[in-house]
Design an enzyme around this catalytic site. Structure first.
Site, PDB file in Angstrom:
ATOM      1  N   GLU A   1      28.425  40.843 -12.964  1.00  0.00           N
ATOM      2  CA  GLU A   1      27.675  41.551 -13.602  1.00  0.00           C
ATOM      3  C   GLU A   1      26.690  41.184 -14.574  1.00  0.00           C
ATOM      4  O   GLU A   1      25.756  41.901 -14.339  1.00  0.00           O
ATOM      5  CB  GLU A   1      29.171  42.377 -14.332  1.00  0.00           C
ATOM      6  CG  GLU A   1      29.836  42.828 -13.254  1.00  0.00           C
ATOM      7  CD  GLU A   1      31.108  43.523 -14.181  1.00  0.00           C
ATOM      8  OE1 GLU A   1      31.228  43.199 -15.343  1.00  0.00           O
ATOM      9  OE2 GLU A   1      32.138  44.032 -13.565  1.00  0.00           O
TER      10      GLU A   1
ATOM     11  N   ARG B   1      38.918  53.508 -25.062  1.00  0.00           N
ATOM     12  CA  ARG B   1      38.966  54.562 -24.070  1.00  0.00           C
ATOM     13  C   ARG B   1      40.177  55.706 -24.321  1.00  0.00           C
ATOM     14  O   ARG B   1      39.946  56.724 -24.125  1.00  0.00           O
ATOM     15  CB  ARG B   1      39.425  53.763 -22.728  1.00  0.00           C
ATOM     16  CG  ARG B   1      38.353  53.217 -22.179  1.00  0.00           C
ATOM     17  CD  ARG B   1      38.635  52.253 -20.981  1.00  0.00           C
ATOM     18  NE  ARG B   1      37.372  51.811 -20.232  1.00  0.00           N
ATOM     19  CZ  ARG B   1      37.456  51.063 -19.294  1.00  0.00           C
ATOM     20  NH1 ARG B   1      39.029  50.482 -18.620  1.00  0.00           N
ATOM     21  NH2 ARG B   1      36.668  50.712 -18.408  1.00  0.00           N
TER      22      ARG B   1
ATOM     23  N   ASN C   1      35.592  57.086 -19.228  1.00  0.00           N
ATOM     24  CA  ASN C   1      36.191  56.311 -20.205  1.00  0.00           C
ATOM     25  C   ASN C   1      35.237  55.598 -21.130  1.00  0.00           C
ATOM     26  O   ASN C   1      35.772  54.260 -21.609  1.00  0.00           O
ATOM     27  CB  ASN C   1      37.109  55.473 -19.171  1.00  0.00           C
ATOM     28  CG  ASN C   1      36.504  54.652 -18.313  1.00  0.00           C
ATOM     29  OD1 ASN C   1      35.062  54.712 -18.165  1.00  0.00           O
ATOM     30  ND2 ASN C   1      37.209  54.088 -17.269  1.00  0.00           N
TER      31      ASN C   1
ATOM     32  N   PHE D   1      36.510  58.484  -4.824  1.00  0.00           N
ATOM     33  CA  PHE D   1      35.453  58.823  -5.951  1.00  0.00           C
ATOM     34  C   PHE D   1      34.006  58.139  -6.048  1.00  0.00           C
ATOM     35  O   PHE D   1      33.824  57.970  -6.863  1.00  0.00           O
ATOM     36  CB  PHE D   1      36.289  58.886  -7.096  1.00  0.00           C
ATOM     37  CG  PHE D   1      37.027  57.567  -7.389  1.00  0.00           C
ATOM     38  CD1 PHE D   1      36.476  56.459  -7.928  1.00  0.00           C
ATOM     39  CD2 PHE D   1      38.419  57.389  -6.918  1.00  0.00           C
ATOM     40  CE1 PHE D   1      36.968  55.483  -8.450  1.00  0.00           C
ATOM     41  CE2 PHE D   1      39.050  56.179  -7.253  1.00  0.00           C
ATOM     42  CZ  PHE D   1      38.526  55.241  -7.865  1.00  0.00           C
TER      43      PHE D   1
ATOM     44  N   TYR E   1      29.395  48.772  -8.857  1.00  0.00           N
ATOM     45  CA  TYR E   1      30.814  49.237  -8.310  1.00  0.00           C
ATOM     46  C   TYR E   1      31.207  48.934  -6.772  1.00  0.00           C
ATOM     47  O   TYR E   1      31.890  49.826  -6.259  1.00  0.00           O
ATOM     48  CB  TYR E   1      31.045  50.882  -8.345  1.00  0.00           C
ATOM     49  CG  TYR E   1      31.313  51.204  -9.892  1.00  0.00           C
ATOM     50  CD1 TYR E   1      32.230  50.421 -10.614  1.00  0.00           C
ATOM     51  CD2 TYR E   1      30.595  52.199 -10.585  1.00  0.00           C
ATOM     52  CE1 TYR E   1      32.559  50.752 -12.078  1.00  0.00           C
ATOM     53  CE2 TYR E   1      30.928  52.495 -12.035  1.00  0.00           C
ATOM     54  CZ  TYR E   1      31.630  51.754 -12.538  1.00  0.00           C
ATOM     55  OH  TYR E   1      32.025  52.095 -14.097  1.00  0.00           O
TER      56      TYR E   1
ATOM     57  N   HIS F   1      32.285  50.443 -19.713  1.00  0.00           N
ATOM     58  CA  HIS F   1      32.340  49.480 -18.829  1.00  0.00           C
ATOM     59  C   HIS F   1      32.909  48.139 -19.625  1.00  0.00           C
ATOM     60  O   HIS F   1      32.057  47.848 -20.393  1.00  0.00           O
ATOM     61  CB  HIS F   1      31.582  49.415 -17.641  1.00  0.00           C
ATOM     62  CG  HIS F   1      31.694  48.071 -16.818  1.00  0.00           C
ATOM     63  ND1 HIS F   1      32.621  47.956 -15.798  1.00  0.00           N
ATOM     64  CD2 HIS F   1      31.309  46.952 -17.166  1.00  0.00           C
ATOM     65  CE1 HIS F   1      32.659  46.860 -15.436  1.00  0.00           C
ATOM     66  NE2 HIS F   1      31.911  46.308 -15.924  1.00  0.00           N
TER      67      HIS F   1
ATOM     68  N   LYS G   1      28.581  53.771 -21.451  1.00  0.00           N
ATOM     69  CA  LYS G   1      28.377  54.781 -20.376  1.00  0.00           C
ATOM     70  C   LYS G   1      27.857  56.077 -20.780  1.00  0.00           C
ATOM     71  O   LYS G   1      27.964  56.248 -22.009  1.00  0.00           O
ATOM     72  CB  LYS G   1      29.866  54.846 -19.546  1.00  0.00           C
ATOM     73  CG  LYS G   1      30.113  53.824 -18.807  1.00  0.00           C
ATOM     74  CD  LYS G   1      31.313  53.966 -17.932  1.00  0.00           C
ATOM     75  CE  LYS G   1      31.967  53.317 -17.235  1.00  0.00           C
ATOM     76  NZ  LYS G   1      33.280  53.814 -16.639  1.00  0.00           N
TER      77      LYS G   1
ATOM     78  N   ARG H   1      38.606  43.789 -23.165  1.00  0.00           N
ATOM     79  CA  ARG H   1      39.643  44.637 -22.413  1.00  0.00           C
ATOM     80  C   ARG H   1      40.697  45.293 -23.259  1.00  0.00           C
ATOM     81  O   ARG H   1      41.101  46.383 -22.900  1.00  0.00           O
ATOM     82  CB  ARG H   1      40.137  43.671 -21.123  1.00  0.00           C
ATOM     83  CG  ARG H   1      39.281  43.516 -20.075  1.00  0.00           C
ATOM     84  CD  ARG H   1      38.574  44.579 -19.269  1.00  0.00           C
ATOM     85  NE  ARG H   1      39.505  45.203 -18.392  1.00  0.00           N
ATOM     86  CZ  ARG H   1      39.058  45.927 -17.285  1.00  0.00           C
ATOM     87  NH1 ARG H   1      37.866  46.241 -17.180  1.00  0.00           N
ATOM     88  NH2 ARG H   1      39.841  46.513 -16.600  1.00  0.00           N
TER      89      ARG H   1
ATOM     90  N   THR I   1      42.020  51.824 -17.600  1.00  0.00           N
ATOM     91  CA  THR I   1      40.993  52.326 -17.059  1.00  0.00           C
ATOM     92  C   THR I   1      41.208  54.015 -17.142  1.00  0.00           C
ATOM     93  O   THR I   1      40.365  54.461 -17.307  1.00  0.00           O
ATOM     94  CB  THR I   1      40.788  52.232 -15.562  1.00  0.00           C
ATOM     95  OG1 THR I   1      40.979  50.803 -15.512  1.00  0.00           O
ATOM     96  CG2 THR I   1      39.872  52.625 -14.545  1.00  0.00           C
TER      97      THR I   1
HETATM   98  P1  ADP Z   1      37.425  49.324 -14.812  1.00  0.00           P
HETATM   99  O1  ADP Z   1      36.262  50.233 -15.262  1.00  0.00           O
HETATM  100  O2  ADP Z   1      38.474  49.540 -15.952  1.00  0.00           O
HETATM  101  O3  ADP Z   1      37.179  47.768 -14.530  1.00  0.00           O
HETATM  102  P2  ADP Z   1      37.480  50.283 -12.076  1.00  0.00           P
HETATM  103  O4  ADP Z   1      36.440  48.967 -11.732  1.00  0.00           O
HETATM  104  O5  ADP Z   1      38.865  50.114 -11.102  1.00  0.00           O
HETATM  105  O6  ADP Z   1      38.005  50.023 -13.383  1.00  0.00           O
HETATM  106  O7  ADP Z   1      36.813  51.599 -11.836  1.00  0.00           O
HETATM  107  C1  ADP Z   1      35.517  51.598 -12.195  1.00  0.00           C
HETATM  108  C2  ADP Z   1      35.330  53.154 -12.824  1.00  0.00           C
HETATM  109  O8  ADP Z   1      35.679  53.926 -11.745  1.00  0.00           O
HETATM  110  C3  ADP Z   1      36.358  53.454 -13.987  1.00  0.00           C
HETATM  111  O9  ADP Z   1      36.040  52.944 -15.218  1.00  0.00           O
HETATM  112  C4  ADP Z   1      36.292  54.919 -13.764  1.00  0.00           C
HETATM  113  O10 ADP Z   1      35.330  55.603 -14.507  1.00  0.00           O
HETATM  114  C5  ADP Z   1      36.068  55.309 -12.580  1.00  0.00           C
HETATM  115  N1  ADP Z   1      37.477  55.231 -11.813  1.00  0.00           N
HETATM  116  C6  ADP Z   1      38.360  54.436 -11.564  1.00  0.00           C
HETATM  117  N2  ADP Z   1      39.599  54.777 -10.787  1.00  0.00           N
HETATM  118  C7  ADP Z   1      39.571  56.110 -10.810  1.00  0.00           C
HETATM  119  C8  ADP Z   1      40.249  57.145 -10.493  1.00  0.00           C
HETATM  120  N3  ADP Z   1      41.529  56.881  -9.560  1.00  0.00           N
HETATM  121  N4  ADP Z   1      39.926  58.350 -10.371  1.00  0.00           N
HETATM  122  C9  ADP Z   1      38.677  58.666 -11.135  1.00  0.00           C
HETATM  123  N5  ADP Z   1      37.893  57.618 -11.538  1.00  0.00           N
HETATM  124  C10 ADP Z   1      38.368  56.481 -11.403  1.00  0.00           C
END
Ligand code: ADP
Length: 171
Positions: A141, A113, A127, A61, A53, A130, A13, A96, A102
């Protein structure tokens, strides 16, 4: 062809690029002994970020996370991500695990992360990478970010089609 859990999309990212972490991240990921079957630099459109997303579209968010993926919250030269497809046995789980949770503050501190991520003052989880969460997400994806010809292995079934192209030629 398609095998369970055997391919994953990784995105470095924009914060990973801002912090000059590409080499560190690739080194960590190389410890998984998975193979890279496709890689490119992508300037992320809002459409692509929102599609990627889509499962978060009802979250408060959602817009902030799309801006983050597009690099809008950094200097213009960081409006990009590095997209990589990894293949090999157990790719999703291996990556993962190496990526960590996350929320970077909850991630194992030796995970990517945990080592490099942070939560911004605005509450965004920066983080760094992805990575696909499960088989269905990986397929969706990888097909969203790459065309079949951009991968050197046929990780999912594809077909050749003839397309008619309109172009201007001399009379
Ligand atoms: P992951 O990236 O671990 O698969 P998600 O798909 O749930 O997790 O979320 C996508 C991205 O959105 C995360 O990597 C993070 O950057 C952001 N994110 C997720 N949950 C939150 C949250 N509660 N507050 C702020 N940012 C978030």
């Amino acid at each position: 062809m398609t095998r369970k859990n055997n391919q994953s999309l990784v995105l470095i990212k924009p914060d990973g690029l801002v912090k000059s972490l590409t080499g560190n991240i690739l080194t960590r990921l190389s410890e998984t002994k998975l193979r890279i079957v496709g890689a490119k630099v992508v300037k992320v459109t809002r459409e692509l970020a929102e599609e990627h997303y889509a499962h978060l579209k009802d979250k408060p968010f959602f817009n902030a996370v799309a801006d983050y993926m597009m690099g809008k919250i950094y200097a213009k030269e960081y409006e990009r991500v590095i997209a990589i497809v990894y293949a090999g046995e157990g790719a999703i789980d291996k990556i993962r695990k190496m990526a960590g949770a996350t929320n970077p503050e909850e991630a194992d501190q030796t995970s990517i992360r945990g080592q490099y991520g942070r939560v911004t003052t605005k509450g965004i989880f920066e983080n760094v990478i992805h990575c696909s969460a499960n088989e269905e997400d990986a397929e969706r994806e990888i097909k969203l970010w790459f065309k079949p010809d951009e991968l050197i292995e046929e990780v999912y079934a594809s077909e050749e089609v003839e397309v008619k192209v309109k172009k201007r030629i001399w009379k």
